[in-house]
Design a protein around this motif. Sequence first.
Motif, PDB file in Angstrom:
ATOM      1  N   ASP A 376      27.508  37.970  52.350  1.00  0.00           N
ATOM      2  CA  ASP A 376      28.522  39.022  52.247  1.00  0.00           C
ATOM      3  C   ASP A 376      29.253  38.901  50.903  1.00  0.00           C
ATOM      4  N   THR A 378      31.581  40.556  49.646  1.00  0.00           N
ATOM      5  CA  THR A 378      33.014  40.897  49.579  1.00  0.00           C
ATOM      6  C   THR A 378      33.881  39.634  49.572  1.00  0.00           C
ATOM      7  N   GLN A 379      33.282  38.471  49.861  1.00  0.00           N
ATOM      8  CA  GLN A 379      34.096  37.256  49.840  1.00  0.00           C
ATOM      9  C   GLN A 379      34.375  36.763  48.415  1.00  0.00           C
ATOM     10  N   ARG A 380      33.747  37.362  47.418  1.00  0.00           N
ATOM     11  CA  ARG A 380      33.957  36.860  46.057  1.00  0.00           C
ATOM     12  C   ARG A 380      35.411  37.053  45.631  1.00  0.00           C
ATOM     13  N   ASP A 389      33.085  45.212  37.848  1.00  0.00           N
ATOM     14  CA  ASP A 389      32.626  45.130  39.236  1.00  0.00           C
ATOM     15  C   ASP A 389      31.168  45.568  39.341  1.00  0.00           C
TER      16      ASP A 389
END
Length: 459
Positions: A376, A378-380, A389
């Motif tokens: 996933d 989005t955890q970055r 981005d």
Amino acid sequence: MKPAALIGIVPAPLLVFLGFGGHPGDGERRNPVQPARDEDFFQPPPERVELGRLLYFDKILSGNRNMSCATCHSPIVATTDGLSINIGTGGRGLSVLRDAGTLPLAPIDPVERGQRNMPPLFNLGHKDFVRLFWDGRISVDPAAPQGFRSPAGAELPNGFEHLIEAISIFAPTERQEMTGEAGTNELANAALSAPFTGVWDGLLVRLRAIPEYLDLFSRAFPELGGDPDAFTIVHVGKAVGAFQAVAFRSDDSPFDRYLRGDRSALSPEAVSGMRVFYDRARCAACHSGTFQTDLGFHAIGVPQIGPGFGGVGYAGREDYGRELVSGDRGDRYRFRTPSLRNVALTGPWGHDGFFNSLEGMVRHHLDPHSSLYHADPTQRVLPPRSDLDEIDLVAFDDPATTNAIARRIELAPRHLSDGEVADLLAFMHALTDPRALDLRKTVPQRVPSGLPLAEIREP
Ligand code: HEC
Ligand code: HEC
């Protein structure tokens, strides 16, 4: 006799040794974990450490006087920045509060984002650390005339004794980390024709113009005979290296105390986790030795995010890791095994900081293929900026890259129960030296250049 039955009747280092049910050839069987010893740490004189402290925090070492070592290797985040990937000279602010600035995006190799996660600086004055950086591009090499192999090749000056000294003169020569863009300052301009010596010579001009530094160098290096201008970039590296070796020595975690014989230092959960680490899960096949690293290079399939090295010599925005140094395709996606001392404090984890939880990073090892394919992103932890981005996920979103990373994985899946994983994490937390929790005492009140120590965020 089972290892569990041995607890309490053998000295601790031996216990860890016997605790391995190691498979044949497991290096740990022959080399049990030894406690760190004073004599294995480089112990420089205090005047040199103090000078190094001031240099480490002084933005004078960066082209545009906007970055010190501590901007990224910050004492408020255990010598890292708390971000997945570091933000370089194009950014603004300190450590976790940095944003990616407003400079227009370069087509390749943007200065706003680096390529990799910040490695912590703990224990690098210990003799075991003979290879540094995620790809090991600087190392001790007795066959090299200077005693070290580095990106500067023959231009690396003679006179360094320890790797932590030699590596310390490189960050100022990194365009994205400290030098900045050509046209913006004299160091970056000099780097156009002489990427290393141009910057080093320029730094000496700056430092020699500050009387306080002349005095500090004379006192830190009596061998200069009091000649205030005689110091060179080697003395700069020796001082900054001395500071890191002393300030960031970190060998008093519960695990260290246990290794030294204090059997009560580890909780029962941490003892169970230690056995999982060394025995059931065979983590020490790579995380071996006192600081839990073989300093070798392994491909474990950590998903890739960030600008990578896009366009420089190969396609895509991925990071080939060790192959960039060795030129050997077999080294593709291999990264140096990180030390695990203070690992609970130094997230996000992995060479690109992909994992924002220690449990996620540990579980990745247990089933790397599944973790890679179901990761996933989005955890970055990367301060958003729309143009950056887009680049950050190019490699991640490319199925061919993911398949290529998967094919290289060198870790066999391992099943552990949830209880075993919890114990393993308790052991990871037992690797935290309480002294590393608060490094504020390492910060000086001021630096000789008079530049500000830090800014929360520039307007
Ligand atoms: C822009 C952020 C940034 C700045 C400023 C910076 N570094 Fe780093 N440093 C990094 C990154 C990123 C790496 C890892 C690079 C890699 O492995 O390719 C690193 C790696 C290192 C390492 C190797 C650690 C290891 O375990 O391999 C040392 C030592 C180090 N830096 C010291 C310094 C010193 C000393 C300064 C100041 C002169 C400095 N750094 C300035 C980002 C920075
Ligand atoms: C095949 C060698 C190998 C084995 C076995 C291994 N690791 Fe790792 N470990 C690595 C490498 C290499 C990395 C860095 C990989 C990357 O970022 O691409 C790493 C990263 C880590 C990290 C993140 C450290 C950081 O600072 O980012 C943790 C935590 C970790 N390993 C724990 C473990 C545990 C717990 C085990 C046993 C379950 C284990 N490792 C087994 C090679 C190994």
